[in-house]
Design an enzyme around this catalytic site. Structure first.
Site, PDB file in Angstrom:
ATOM      1  CE1 TYR A 136       1.656 -13.154  -1.251  1.00  0.00           C
ATOM      2  CE2 TYR A 136       4.114 -13.550  -0.399  1.00  0.00           C
ATOM      3  CZ  TYR A 136       2.492 -13.499  -0.022  1.00  0.00           C
ATOM      4  OH  TYR A 136       2.251 -13.814   1.134  1.00  0.00           O
ATOM      5  CB  CYS A 166       6.716 -16.610   0.103  1.00  0.00           C
ATOM      6  SG  CYS A 166       5.832 -16.863  -1.564  1.00  0.00           S
ATOM      7  CG  MET A 167       8.407 -14.220   5.932  1.00  0.00           C
ATOM      8  SD  MET A 167       7.377 -13.277   7.086  1.00  0.00           S
ATOM      9  CE  MET A 167       7.355 -11.790   6.572  1.00  0.00           C
ATOM     10  CG  ASP A 168       6.337 -17.632   6.368  1.00  0.00           C
ATOM     11  OD1 ASP A 168       7.328 -17.151   7.159  1.00  0.00           O
ATOM     12  OD2 ASP A 168       5.279 -17.053   6.252  1.00  0.00           O
ATOM     13  CG  HIS A 209      40.629  -9.545   6.326  1.00  0.00           C
ATOM     14  ND1 HIS A 209      40.856 -10.828   6.310  1.00  0.00           N
ATOM     15  CD2 HIS A 209      39.436  -9.117   5.907  1.00  0.00           C
ATOM     16  CE1 HIS A 209      39.700 -11.359   5.809  1.00  0.00           C
ATOM     17  NE2 HIS A 209      38.723 -10.365   5.774  1.00  0.00           N
ATOM     18  CE  LYS A 254      34.013 -13.554   9.532  1.00  0.00           C
ATOM     19  NZ  LYS A 254      34.972 -12.584   9.060  1.00  0.00           N
ATOM     20  NE  ARG A 270      36.389  -5.416   6.145  1.00  0.00           N
ATOM     21  CZ  ARG A 270      36.082  -6.749   6.210  1.00  0.00           C
ATOM     22  NH1 ARG A 270      35.240  -7.193   5.628  1.00  0.00           N
ATOM     23  NH2 ARG A 270      36.687  -7.723   6.934  1.00  0.00           N
ATOM     24  NE  ARG A 307      42.468 -13.006   9.971  1.00  0.00           N
ATOM     25  CZ  ARG A 307      43.504 -12.148   9.417  1.00  0.00           C
ATOM     26  NH1 ARG A 307      44.708 -11.997  10.006  1.00  0.00           N
ATOM     27  NH2 ARG A 307      43.031 -11.570   8.230  1.00  0.00           N
TER      28      ARG A 307
HETATM   29  C1  LIG Z   1      36.063 -13.390   8.274  1.00  0.00           C
HETATM   30  C2  LIG Z   1      37.271 -13.271   8.588  1.00  0.00           C
HETATM   31  C3  LIG Z   1      38.378 -14.139   7.853  1.00  0.00           C
HETATM   32  C4  LIG Z   1      37.750 -15.464   7.451  1.00  0.00           C
HETATM   33  O1  LIG Z   1      37.559 -15.313   6.004  1.00  0.00           O
HETATM   34  P1  LIG Z   1      37.255 -16.494   4.975  1.00  0.00           P
HETATM   35  O2  LIG Z   1      37.165 -15.797   3.669  1.00  0.00           O
HETATM   36  O3  LIG Z   1      35.996 -16.776   5.271  1.00  0.00           O
HETATM   37  O4  LIG Z   1      38.223 -17.406   5.194  1.00  0.00           O
HETATM   38  C5  LIG Z   1      39.700 -13.895   8.262  1.00  0.00           C
HETATM   39  N1  LIG Z   1      40.013 -12.735   9.046  1.00  0.00           N
HETATM   40  C6  LIG Z   1      39.177 -11.918   9.314  1.00  0.00           C
HETATM   41  C7  LIG Z   1      39.824 -10.566   9.734  1.00  0.00           C
HETATM   42  C8  LIG Z   1      37.755 -11.825   8.937  1.00  0.00           C
HETATM   43  O5  LIG Z   1      36.988 -11.062   9.272  1.00  0.00           O
END
Ligand SMILES: *Cc1c(COP(=O)(O)O)cnc(C)c1O
Length: 403
Positions: free
Chosen positions: A276, A332-334, A174, A42, A142, A230
């Site tokens: 800045y 800064c920004m850049d 999760h 992702k 969540r 995952r």
């Molecule tokens: C982002 C995510 C992961 C991966 O988590 P890490 O801590 O980067 O290993 C696994 N499962 C779900 C549902 C996530 O949103």
């Protein structure tokens, strides 16, 4: 890793070592030998480039890919047309393109009661059954079906499965705090996950792919590997939490190296304010170097150097002159500024490294890592690499080079 020379016209870049990604996935398979590995790609592969990372992860033995959004899932499927790999998407909102996801053979997640009807409608529109993973909330609060709502969701899915509209292939959840060693929530969530499994079974559902483990649990909780793990951040070579260990402790290699060329080097007298707000004042006659990266590129402004603490670290020089300096004054920004010291030998155009591999640059200095930047900015390594902006070109090296 062999770092290629800076291409002409490039002032900053993130080198992404795809062989490191492949290596890391292999290492993760070693950590979870009884489970399948879903590489989480992702957010553009945590800033590393979703498609090249996905291919490198598959080369390392990942047998699933996971993303958060529908757009990511569809782009991933479109970019991997030549590959037969299951994809899972888990963050969907009402109105998500369920029909397109099902038609693209993307496994979808039912994480809230509203989505049962939308998944079913999508499957009917696509003319094929939707492959569904039920995402249950075991204590993160969540996204995920609340335990109280699970029996009803399971019953509705069982009816749809009997009608041939959906196929419930997975149950997932999760973890909230697996990156904190011994956190009591982990065991509570495991217990709640077992209870959720029972609820699905009572409804007549038999999800064959149960998954709970993120990177932290993949690396430290073999009892939670279940059918599939995952991992996300560890695929990119970073530790999910400094308290758990370093990348090296887990056999991981950070894949990203962030570099820039000094845009300017000049003498500044003692007592001058820098950048800045003049957070930093030169303590002596010195020479400053200008790094052409800033928060417009995703460098956190919180990593400014001055009254609030030392700035983010940058490796400069090579050979005897190799050293790690801290950003002085505001990011800064850049751009941002380094105090190179009165005897600095660096010149305009020299390459400096914010974090990553040391090969070919700053030989002899310990190159900082993304965790050092996270510490300087009060955040986590995930945010440092993932927020890296679109303005910074990603240079992928060792593509198709699987050691
Ligand atoms: C982002 C995510 C992961 C991966 O988590 P890490 O801590 O980067 O290993 C696994 N499962 C779900 C549902 C996530 O949103």
């Amino acid at each position: 890793m062999t770092i290629p020379p800076f291409a002409a016209g490039t002032t900053a870049r993130a080198v992404v070592d795809l062989a490191a990604v492949t290596h890391n996935v292999r290492a993760l398979r070693g950590h979870a030998p009884t489970a399948a590995v879903m590489a989480v790609v992702k957010a553009d592969g945590y800033g590393h480039g979703m498609l090249p990372v996905a291919r490198a992860a598959l080369a390392g033995g990942a047998s699933w890919l996971g993303v958060a959004t529908a757009e990511e899932a569809l782009a991933l499927r479109a970019g991997l047309r030549d590959v037969d790999v299951p994809l899972l998407v888990w963050l969907l909102a009402p109105g998500a393109p369920f029909a397109a996801l099902v038609a693209a053979d993307v496994d979808v997640t039912v994480a809230a009661p509203w989505s049962v009807d939308e998944v079913a409608a999508g499957a009917r529109a696509a003319g094929r059954p939707a492959r569904v993973h039920v995402k249950v909330d075991t204590g993160l609060s969540r996204n995920g079906v609340a335990p109280a709502a699970l029996p009803d969701v399971a019953r509705r899915l069982a009816d749809l499965e009997a009608a041939g509209t959906v196929q419930v292939v997975g149950l997932m959840s999760h973890l909230a705090a697996a990156d904190e060693p011994g956190h009591p929530s982990v065991d509570r969530q495991a217990t709640a996950f077992a209870a959720a499994t029972d609820v699905l079974h009572e409804a007549g559902l038999r999800p064959s792919v149960r998954h709970l483990a993120n990177s932290a649990a993949t690396l430290t909780r073999p009892d939670l590997h279940l059918d599939l793990v995952r991992p996300g951040i560890s695929v990119y070579g970073f530790s999910p939490g400094p308290l758990l260990g370093t990348p090296g402790d887990f056999g991981l290699r950070p894949a990203m190296t962030l570099q820039a060329r000094l845009a300017q080097v000049k003498d500044v007298p003692a007592g001058e304010g820098v950048s800045y707000g003049h957070l930093y004042t030169t303590p002596r006659d010195t020479r400053v170097g200008l790094v052409p990266l800033g928060y417009g590129d995703g460098i956190p402004r919180h990593a400014s150097g001055g009254t609030a603490g030392p700035g983010g670290p940058v490796a400069v020089g090579s050979g005897d002159a190799a050293r790690v300096l801290r950003v002085v004054g505001r990011v800064c920004m850049d751009q941002m500024v380094l105090d190179l010291g009165p005897d600095a030998v660096e010149r305009e155009g020299d390459v400096v490294t914010l974090f990553g591999a040391s090969d070919g640059v700053a030989d002899g200095a310990t190159v900082p890592n993304a965790q050092d930047w996270a510490d300087a900015a009060g955040t986590i390594s995930y945010e440092i690499v993932t927020r890296l902006g679109a303005r910074v070109p990603r240079v992928h090296v060792h593509e198709g080079d699987h050691e």
